[in-house]
Write a protein that holds these residues in place. Sequence first.
Motif, PDB file in Angstrom:
ATOM      1  N   TYR A  42       0.802  -1.217   0.000  1.00 42.19           N
ATOM      2  CA  TYR A  42       0.000   0.000   0.000  1.00 42.19           C
ATOM      3  C   TYR A  42       0.842   1.278   0.000  1.00 42.19           C
ATOM      4  CZ  TYR A  42      -3.649   3.306   1.203  1.00 42.19           C
ATOM      5  OH  TYR A  42      -4.510   4.366   1.177  1.00 42.19           O
ATOM      6  N   LEU A  43       1.806   1.363   0.908  1.00 40.87           N
ATOM      7  CA  LEU A  43       2.528   2.620   1.081  1.00 40.87           C
ATOM      8  C   LEU A  43       3.667   2.828   0.094  1.00 40.87           C
ATOM      9  CD1 LEU A  43       2.696   2.694   4.983  1.00 40.87           C
ATOM     10  CD2 LEU A  43       1.106   3.917   3.487  1.00 40.87           C
ATOM     11  N   CYS A  97       2.479   5.209  -3.386  1.00 42.29           N
ATOM     12  CA  CYS A  97       1.122   5.147  -2.836  1.00 42.29           C
ATOM     13  C   CYS A  97       0.153   5.815  -3.816  1.00 42.29           C
ATOM     14  CB  CYS A  97       1.087   5.826  -1.472  1.00 42.29           C
ATOM     15  SG  CYS A  97      -0.463   5.584  -0.600  1.00 42.29           S
TER      16      CYS A  97
END
Length: 157
Positions: A42-43, A97
Amino acid sequence: MEGGKIEMGWLRDTFPDPDEDSTEIERIRYARAYILQLIGGYLMLDTSRSRVHLRWLLKLVEFRAVGELNWGSAVLATLYREMCGATRPRRAKIRGCLSLLQSWARFRFPFLRPRVDHLYTFPLITRWNHPASHARLPSSLEDIQLLLDQRSEAQFQ
Protein backbone atom coordinates in the motif's frame (compact mmCIF):
# COMPACT_ATOMS: atom_id res chain seq x y z
CA MET A 1 14.31 -12.95 -2.96
CA GLU A 2 15.03 -10.89 -6.03
CA GLY A 3 17.14 -7.76 -5.96
CA GLY A 4 16.75 -7.21 -2.22
CA LYS A 5 12.98 -7.74 -2.41
CA ILE A 6 10.85 -10.57 -1.06
CA GLU A 7 7.49 -11.83 -2.22
CA MET A 8 4.60 -10.70 -0.06
CA GLY A 9 2.95 -14.08 -0.59
CA TRP A 10 5.95 -15.66 1.12
CA LEU A 11 5.42 -13.34 4.09
CA ARG A 12 1.76 -14.37 4.37
CA ASP A 13 2.62 -18.07 4.12
CA THR A 14 5.58 -17.96 6.50
CA PHE A 15 4.00 -15.79 9.19
CA PRO A 16 0.35 -16.87 9.61
CA ASP A 17 -2.07 -15.11 11.94
CA PRO A 18 -1.09 -15.66 15.58
CA ASP A 19 -3.40 -17.69 17.78
CA GLU A 20 -3.96 -17.75 21.54
CA ASP A 21 -0.99 -20.09 22.04
CA SER A 22 1.47 -17.85 20.17
CA THR A 23 4.49 -16.59 22.07
CA GLU A 24 5.35 -12.90 22.25
CA ILE A 25 8.22 -13.49 19.82
CA GLU A 26 5.82 -15.10 17.29
CA ARG A 27 3.42 -12.15 17.64
CA ILE A 28 6.24 -9.66 17.06
CA ARG A 29 7.40 -11.60 13.98
CA TYR A 30 3.84 -11.66 12.68
CA ALA A 31 3.50 -7.91 13.31
CA ARG A 32 6.75 -7.20 11.44
CA ALA A 33 5.61 -9.34 8.51
CA TYR A 34 2.20 -7.63 8.53
CA ILE A 35 3.79 -4.16 8.57
CA LEU A 36 6.06 -5.18 5.70
CA GLN A 37 2.98 -6.25 3.75
CA LEU A 38 1.35 -2.86 4.42
CA ILE A 39 4.48 -1.08 3.27
CA GLY A 40 4.89 -3.22 0.15
CA GLY A 41 1.21 -3.52 -0.68
CA TYR A 42 0.00 0.00 0.00
CA LEU A 43 2.53 2.62 1.08
CA MET A 44 5.65 1.91 -0.98
CA LEU A 45 4.46 -0.24 -3.85
CA ASP A 46 6.96 -1.41 -6.40
CA THR A 47 6.00 -1.93 -10.03
CA SER A 48 5.44 -5.68 -9.52
CA ARG A 49 2.82 -4.97 -6.80
CA SER A 50 3.86 -8.26 -5.17
CA ARG A 51 7.27 -7.61 -3.59
CA VAL A 52 8.58 -5.47 -0.76
CA HIS A 53 12.15 -4.24 -0.37
CA LEU A 54 14.04 -5.56 2.64
CA ARG A 55 15.36 -2.09 3.48
CA TRP A 56 12.04 -1.54 5.26
CA LEU A 57 12.74 -4.52 7.52
CA LEU A 58 15.71 -2.58 8.94
CA LYS A 59 13.24 0.07 10.13
CA LEU A 60 11.34 -2.63 12.04
CA VAL A 61 14.32 -3.99 14.01
CA GLU A 62 13.70 -1.64 16.92
CA PHE A 63 10.02 -2.55 16.99
CA ARG A 64 8.91 -0.05 19.64
CA ALA A 65 10.49 2.88 17.74
CA VAL A 66 8.57 2.24 14.50
CA GLY A 67 5.83 4.68 15.48
CA GLU A 68 8.41 7.44 15.93
CA LEU A 69 9.45 7.35 12.27
CA ASN A 70 8.01 9.90 9.85
CA TRP A 71 6.28 7.47 7.49
CA GLY A 72 4.19 10.19 5.83
CA SER A 73 7.27 12.02 4.58
CA ALA A 74 8.76 8.78 3.27
CA VAL A 75 5.51 7.95 1.42
CA LEU A 76 5.32 11.43 -0.12
CA ALA A 77 9.00 11.49 -1.09
CA THR A 78 8.66 8.11 -2.80
CA LEU A 79 5.53 9.23 -4.65
CA TYR A 80 7.10 12.55 -5.76
CA ARG A 81 10.25 10.81 -6.99
CA GLU A 82 8.15 8.33 -8.96
CA MET A 83 5.97 11.05 -10.46
CA CYS A 84 9.10 12.82 -11.70
CA GLY A 85 10.35 9.55 -13.20
CA ALA A 86 6.97 8.91 -14.81
CA THR A 87 7.49 11.88 -17.10
CA ARG A 88 10.08 9.94 -19.08
CA PRO A 89 8.66 8.95 -22.47
CA ARG A 90 9.26 5.20 -22.19
CA ARG A 91 8.17 4.82 -18.59
CA ALA A 92 5.05 2.65 -18.41
CA LYS A 93 4.65 2.01 -14.66
CA ILE A 94 4.87 3.99 -11.47
CA ARG A 95 5.58 2.96 -7.89
CA GLY A 96 4.38 4.52 -4.66
CA CYS A 97 1.12 5.15 -2.84
CA LEU A 98 -1.13 5.60 -5.85
CA SER A 99 -4.31 5.76 -3.78
CA LEU A 100 -2.89 8.93 -2.21
CA LEU A 101 -2.30 10.37 -5.68
CA GLN A 102 -5.78 9.31 -6.78
CA SER A 103 -7.38 10.94 -3.71
CA TRP A 104 -5.48 14.16 -4.35
CA ALA A 105 -6.52 14.18 -8.02
CA ARG A 106 -10.17 13.58 -7.20
CA PHE A 107 -10.09 16.32 -4.59
CA ARG A 108 -8.44 18.86 -6.92
CA PHE A 109 -10.15 17.91 -10.20
CA PRO A 110 -13.90 17.50 -9.63
CA PHE A 111 -14.41 16.25 -13.19
CA LEU A 112 -12.25 13.18 -12.39
CA ARG A 113 -14.51 12.14 -9.52
CA PRO A 114 -16.76 9.14 -10.05
CA ARG A 115 -20.46 9.65 -9.49
CA VAL A 116 -21.52 7.80 -6.32
CA ASP A 117 -25.16 6.71 -6.29
CA HIS A 118 -25.07 3.49 -4.24
CA LEU A 119 -27.29 3.44 -1.14
CA TYR A 120 -24.61 1.97 1.12
CA THR A 121 -21.84 4.39 0.22
CA PHE A 122 -19.72 5.86 2.98
CA PRO A 123 -21.21 9.37 3.55
CA LEU A 124 -17.97 11.31 3.12
CA ILE A 125 -17.56 9.93 -0.40
CA THR A 126 -20.95 11.29 -1.47
CA ARG A 127 -19.69 14.84 -0.83
CA TRP A 128 -17.58 14.30 -3.92
CA ASN A 129 -20.69 14.07 -6.08
CA HIS A 130 -20.36 17.00 -8.40
CA PRO A 131 -22.21 18.06 -11.56
CA ALA A 132 -19.05 17.30 -13.53
CA SER A 133 -18.64 13.81 -11.99
CA HIS A 134 -18.76 10.88 -14.37
CA ALA A 135 -20.84 7.74 -14.07
CA ARG A 136 -17.92 5.88 -15.65
CA LEU A 137 -14.46 7.40 -15.68
CA PRO A 138 -12.13 6.83 -18.60
CA SER A 139 -9.43 4.28 -17.81
CA SER A 140 -6.88 4.80 -20.59
CA LEU A 141 -4.17 7.39 -20.16
CA GLU A 142 -5.02 8.97 -23.51
CA ASP A 143 -8.68 9.47 -22.52
CA ILE A 144 -7.69 11.03 -19.19
CA GLN A 145 -5.21 13.35 -20.94
CA LEU A 146 -7.95 14.40 -23.36
CA LEU A 147 -10.30 15.06 -20.44
CA LEU A 148 -7.66 17.22 -18.74
CA ASP A 149 -6.82 19.09 -21.96
CA GLN A 150 -10.50 19.99 -22.49
CA ARG A 151 -10.74 21.84 -19.16
CA SER A 152 -10.12 25.51 -18.56
CA GLU A 153 -7.86 26.75 -15.77
CA ALA A 154 -10.95 27.85 -13.82
CA GLN A 155 -12.17 24.24 -13.60
CA PHE A 156 -9.17 23.22 -11.48
CA GLN A 157 -9.30 23.79 -7.72
